[in-house]
Design a protein around this motif. Sequence first.
Motif, PDB file in Angstrom:
ATOM      1  N   SER A  10      64.078 -85.482  42.467  1.00 28.48           N
ATOM      2  CA  SER A  10      63.173 -87.003  41.818  1.00 28.48           C
ATOM      3  C   SER A  10      62.480 -88.288  42.613  1.00 28.48           C
ATOM      4  O   SER A  10      61.672 -88.761  41.704  1.00 28.48           O
ATOM      5  CB  SER A  10      64.798 -87.968  40.747  1.00 28.48           C
ATOM      6  OG  SER A  10      65.044 -86.643  40.279  1.00 28.48           O
ATOM      7  N   SER A  15      61.116 -85.565  36.782  1.00 36.03           N
ATOM      8  CA  SER A  15      62.394 -85.344  36.261  1.00 36.03           C
ATOM      9  C   SER A  15      63.348 -84.219  35.522  1.00 36.03           C
ATOM     10  O   SER A  15      63.158 -83.643  35.460  1.00 36.03           O
ATOM     11  CB  SER A  15      61.671 -86.421  34.811  1.00 36.03           C
ATOM     12  OG  SER A  15      61.301 -87.935  35.239  1.00 36.03           O
ATOM     13  N   TRP A  17      66.014 -83.092  33.535  1.00 36.42           N
ATOM     14  CA  TRP A  17      66.532 -82.537  32.442  1.00 36.42           C
ATOM     15  C   TRP A  17      67.069 -81.272  31.966  1.00 36.42           C
ATOM     16  O   TRP A  17      67.069 -80.063  32.701  1.00 36.42           O
ATOM     17  CB  TRP A  17      65.730 -82.708  31.613  1.00 36.42           C
ATOM     18  CG  TRP A  17      64.611 -84.035  30.906  1.00 36.42           C
ATOM     19  CD1 TRP A  17      65.403 -85.008  31.606  1.00 36.42           C
ATOM     20  CD2 TRP A  17      64.248 -84.372  29.946  1.00 36.42           C
ATOM     21  NE1 TRP A  17      64.132 -86.032  31.261  1.00 36.42           N
ATOM     22  CE2 TRP A  17      63.649 -85.840  30.321  1.00 36.42           C
ATOM     23  CE3 TRP A  17      63.713 -83.734  28.908  1.00 36.42           C
ATOM     24  CZ2 TRP A  17      62.569 -86.704  29.730  1.00 36.42           C
ATOM     25  CZ3 TRP A  17      62.524 -84.495  28.021  1.00 36.42           C
ATOM     26  CH2 TRP A  17      61.989 -86.100  28.251  1.00 36.42           C
ATOM     27  N   GLY A  42      68.050 -86.632  31.189  1.00 35.61           N
ATOM     28  CA  GLY A  42      67.413 -86.241  29.615  1.00 35.61           C
ATOM     29  C   GLY A  42      68.395 -85.436  29.269  1.00 35.61           C
ATOM     30  O   GLY A  42      68.910 -83.841  30.548  1.00 35.61           O
ATOM     31  N   THR A 100      64.574 -96.797  32.716  1.00 34.98           N
ATOM     32  CA  THR A 100      62.558 -96.101  32.848  1.00 34.98           C
ATOM     33  C   THR A 100      61.572 -96.816  31.699  1.00 34.98           C
ATOM     34  O   THR A 100      60.677 -95.530  31.435  1.00 34.98           O
ATOM     35  CB  THR A 100      62.417 -94.998  32.767  1.00 34.98           C
ATOM     36  OG1 THR A 100      63.515 -94.433  31.249  1.00 34.98           O
ATOM     37  CG2 THR A 100      63.603 -94.237  34.167  1.00 34.98           C
ATOM     38  N   ASP A 104      62.380 -91.716  30.210  1.00 36.61           N
ATOM     39  CA  ASP A 104      63.788 -90.546  30.627  1.00 36.61           C
ATOM     40  C   ASP A 104      64.909 -91.187  29.889  1.00 36.61           C
ATOM     41  O   ASP A 104      64.949 -92.142  29.106  1.00 36.61           O
ATOM     42  CB  ASP A 104      63.729 -90.929  32.164  1.00 36.61           C
ATOM     43  CG  ASP A 104      63.284 -89.833  32.812  1.00 36.61           C
ATOM     44  OD1 ASP A 104      62.930 -88.106  32.249  1.00 36.61           O
ATOM     45  OD2 ASP A 104      62.642 -89.879  33.505  1.00 36.61           O
ATOM     46  N   VAL A 292      58.648 -83.713  33.657  1.00 36.64           N
ATOM     47  CA  VAL A 292      59.843 -82.554  33.756  1.00 36.64           C
ATOM     48  C   VAL A 292      60.436 -81.433  34.121  1.00 36.64           C
ATOM     49  O   VAL A 292      59.427 -80.367  33.659  1.00 36.64           O
ATOM     50  CB  VAL A 292      60.646 -83.309  32.135  1.00 36.64           C
ATOM     51  CG1 VAL A 292      61.435 -82.879  32.068  1.00 36.64           C
ATOM     52  CG2 VAL A 292      59.788 -84.667  31.705  1.00 36.64           C
TER      53      VAL A 292
END
Length: 372
Positions: A10, A15, A17, A42, A100, A104, A292
């Motif tokens: 991170s 990100s 998910w 996510g 965010t 996100d 991501v």
Amino acid sequence: MSNPNTQALSDAGVSIWLDDLSRERLESGSLAALAAERNVVGVTTNPSIFAAALKNGHAYEGQVAQLAAAGADVEHAVFEITTDDVAAACDLFAPAAAATGGVDGRVSIEVDPRLARDTESTVAEAVKLHARVDRDNVLIKIPATVEGLEAISATLAAGISVNVTLIFSLERYRAVINAFVLGLEQARENGHDLSAIHSVASFFVSRVDTEIDKRLDAIGTDEAAALKGKAGLANARLAYQVYEELFSSERWKLLAEAGARPQRPLWASTGVKDPAYPDTLYVTGLVAAHVVNTMPEKTLEATADHGEVIGDTIAGTYGASEAVLDALAHLGIDYNEVVGLLEEEGLAKFEASWDELLEDVALALNSSKIGG
């Protein structure tokens, strides 16, 4: 307390998910725990995930019984069940979305994959899903077929955030970004707030290696063997180069000045298929800012356990990545033929899973009617 490896990911701008969702995961607190302990911000879903969730759990029995009693047909039942799960996940991740600015905290739901070659029906289904989930942090997934490109633009033009899925080729990825930019230009003309429209472009990784490795094995030379396990990362890294190029254009700058946010690359299909490869290969090898990585839980846990995050692993790799694709071409492996085949196979898999989902729900509805 977050895991140090996922925290490092991170901190590097990735990100995390989760590529999974089920009613059981929501109700048990499993998803909330992953958010707290594994930096998950996510969720992505697809027909295969929903088919597995319906088949393997008892959490849907009450809703199925209610739908059966109301006389719901199977298509309506699937729509209600899947959108309820996605809405609940959106609520769980609402704080992450708020923190965010909506970047996100996103939860994706895919249009019926049988519509992937039908532009107008895809747009209609996207609008319907968006209205039913009714959460600001939902993403509507649309496959990046040729017919899907126009649907992506039209959906964005309506102010709906989109996850573009099933991207395998660099050429198609360029077309996806063009469709995204065109959609935002139309959204601006339609009076929408561009800062509220979000998108990711899901670039598939491991399936590229699976197909190309099979062809390298068939060639059987030392030169071919030396290229195994390299195409997936090379392709994805070159996609990031495309991202950097197109989101520094003058055309994009005009939209950015109007509040638009860039469409982030999303690494999908990140579970390793070949056990000979490190199980975090498509995580630690694709670290860069503003991306991501959506992972099945097995890959997420492997990352948490032993993933070595050493910072950006994409910068400075473009020349070597081009060399990998050139070497494959030299061996007679046709890149365009491979990525075309992968798109067709990807759609076929999602359609098969959708059919399985419909069959399972039909059986559940009939059982509830008989039992009632």
